[in-house]
Design an enzyme around this catalytic site. Structure first.
Site, PDB file in Angstrom:
ATOM      1  N   VAL A  42       0.835  -1.197   0.000  1.00 45.09           N
ATOM      2  CA  VAL A  42       0.000   0.000   0.000  1.00 45.09           C
ATOM      3  C   VAL A  42       0.874   1.253   0.000  1.00 45.09           C
ATOM      4  O   VAL A  42       0.600   2.218  -0.720  1.00 45.09           O
ATOM      5  CB  VAL A  42      -0.981   0.002   1.192  1.00 45.09           C
ATOM      6  CG1 VAL A  42      -1.793   1.292   1.235  1.00 45.09           C
ATOM      7  CG2 VAL A  42      -1.914  -1.199   1.119  1.00 45.09           C
ATOM      8  N   CYS A  43       1.946   1.236   0.773  1.00 46.10           N
ATOM      9  CA  CYS A  43       2.846   2.400   0.833  1.00 46.10           C
ATOM     10  C   CYS A  43       3.518   2.633  -0.519  1.00 46.10           C
ATOM     11  O   CYS A  43       3.657   3.776  -0.966  1.00 46.10           O
ATOM     12  CB  CYS A  43       3.896   2.202   1.924  1.00 46.10           C
ATOM     13  SG  CYS A  43       3.193   1.995   3.573  1.00 46.10           S
ATOM     14  N   ASP A  44       3.923   1.559  -1.158  1.00 44.65           N
ATOM     15  CA  ASP A  44       4.508   1.627  -2.496  1.00 44.65           C
ATOM     16  C   ASP A  44       3.504   2.251  -3.462  1.00 44.65           C
ATOM     17  O   ASP A  44       3.829   3.195  -4.195  1.00 44.65           O
ATOM     18  CB  ASP A  44       4.894   0.212  -2.934  1.00 44.65           C
ATOM     19  CG  ASP A  44       5.414   0.137  -4.350  1.00 44.65           C
ATOM     20  OD1 ASP A  44       4.620   0.295  -5.304  1.00 44.65           O
ATOM     21  OD2 ASP A  44       6.618  -0.109  -4.524  1.00 44.65           O
TER      22      ASP A  44
END
Length: 161
Positions: A57-59
């Site tokens: 998700v952060c990517d």
């Protein structure tokens, strides 16, 4: 209630509000220099806060904001996490986002505390998005209740344009 993978977590610091002036920060860049809000003076800022750049998700969050705002006038995207600057630099290279600005709060967690995002139990930052005008007033923000969820990209992007 704030959760990380469904488990309740505690965020240190006070949540900010739309209309607040964003607190200044001193964060570590990938070259180990310090960056503050003053380094981005006169620009709109999207501060995209992620628990760790090395997660799915952060990517996706980091890629999306950088790709969609790469041509935006007078706007800078700043991704903040507690990942070490070396890991952030490695990620940028692997992602092909060599111009992305990734800053680390690993040193003293002062950003996390000032922005109400330090997860006490994990020593990570919670997921959030802040849009600041040229004078560092918060014009949009989103604190996510579940840290593994995606932010509302469309609302954040609309707040910039």
């Amino acid at each position: 209630m704030t959760t990380f993978n469904g488990n309740t977590v505690t965020l240190a610091g006070k949540k900010l509000q739309v209309g607040d002036t964003a607190p200044d920060f001193s964060l570590t860049d990938t070259d180990l220099s310090k960056k503050t809000l003053a380094d981005f003076a006169g620009q709109k800022k999207v501060i995209s806060v992620v628990p760790s750049i090395d997660t799915g998700v952060c990517d996706a969050q980091t890629r999306r904001f950088n790709q969609e705002l790469s041509d935006a006038d007078n706007t800078v995207v700043i991704t903040v996490s507690v990942d070490l600057p070396f890991a952030q630099a490695r990620w940028c290279g692997a992602a092909g986002l060599n111009d992305a600005i990734t800053l680390s709060d690993y040193y003293d967690y002062s950003f996390g505390k000032a922005y109400g995002l330090l997860i006490n139990e994990l020593h990570l930052l919670g997921r959030a998005v802040f849009v600041l005008d040229e004078d560092n007033k918060i014009t949009y923000l989103e604190y996510l209740d579940e840290m593994t969820n995606h932010p509302n990209y469309d609302a954040a992007l609309a707040a910039v344009k």
